[in-house]
Design a protein around this motif. Structure first.
Motif, PDB file in Angstrom:
ATOM      1  N   ALA A 185      -4.451   3.619   5.082  1.00  0.00           N
ATOM      2  CA  ALA A 185      -4.985   2.156   4.802  1.00  0.00           C
ATOM      3  C   ALA A 185      -3.762   1.244   5.363  1.00  0.00           C
ATOM      4  O   ALA A 185      -3.924   0.045   5.774  1.00  0.00           O
ATOM      5  CB  ALA A 185      -5.222   2.147   3.468  1.00  0.00           C
ATOM      6  N   ALA A 186      -2.511   1.679   4.997  1.00  0.00           N
ATOM      7  CA  ALA A 186      -1.331   0.772   4.949  1.00  0.00           C
ATOM      8  C   ALA A 186      -1.291   0.659   6.670  1.00  0.00           C
ATOM      9  O   ALA A 186      -1.081  -0.475   7.050  1.00  0.00           O
ATOM     10  CB  ALA A 186      -0.135   1.434   4.590  1.00  0.00           C
ATOM     11  N   LEU A 207       0.663  -1.299   0.028  1.00  0.00           N
ATOM     12  CA  LEU A 207       0.003   0.040   0.097  1.00  0.00           C
ATOM     13  C   LEU A 207       0.843   1.315  -0.023  1.00  0.00           C
ATOM     14  O   LEU A 207       0.578   2.295  -0.720  1.00  0.00           O
ATOM     15  CB  LEU A 207      -1.018   0.002   1.135  1.00  0.00           C
ATOM     16  N   LEU A 234      -3.956   5.886   0.440  1.00  0.00           N
ATOM     17  CA  LEU A 234      -3.508   4.857   0.724  1.00  0.00           C
ATOM     18  C   LEU A 234      -2.544   4.606   2.045  1.00  0.00           C
ATOM     19  O   LEU A 234      -2.475   3.180   2.560  1.00  0.00           O
ATOM     20  CB  LEU A 234      -2.813   3.838  -0.311  1.00  0.00           C
TER      21      LEU A 234
END
Length: 105
Positions: A48-49, A33, A45
């Motif tokens: 999100a990682a 990500l 992202l």
């Protein structure tokens, strides 16, 4: 506590294969990500990682291992150790570290 002492504590907290598998999966997905964010410029992202990486690891601790993640007490050493454990596993060199940590109880 030195990092060497933390490393032994960290490995003891990751004795079960399922816990380590969830860590490996989360770590690899987090890296993917981050790379996707860098390539695409989609910086959403990055959070999100973090969620994926820590989320899978914490599921391993709470649901599989039944202990508290080391991240809460030593966030930087824990992150370094996540990737150290992954690299040792990928290169087939993790086993002796796990054995030594278990023997030092």
């Amino acid at each position: 506590m030195t990092y060497g002492e933390f490393w032994v504590h960290y490995l003891r907290a990751h004795q079960r294969t399922g816990t380590r598998a969830l860590h490996y999966t989360g770590s690899v997905l987090a890296l993917a990500l981050v790379a996707a964010a860098a390539i695409s410029g989609d910086w959403w992202l990055l959070p999100a990682a973090v969620v994926v990486g820590y989320g899978l690891a914490w599921i391993g601790h709470f649901a599989v291992e039944g202990n508290r993640p080391a991240t809460f007490g030593h966030p930087v050493w824990s992150l370094v150790s996540d990737y150290r454990m992954l690299l040792l596993w990928l290169t087939g060199r993790l086993g002796p570290h796990l054995v030594r940590a278990a023997e030092e109880r």
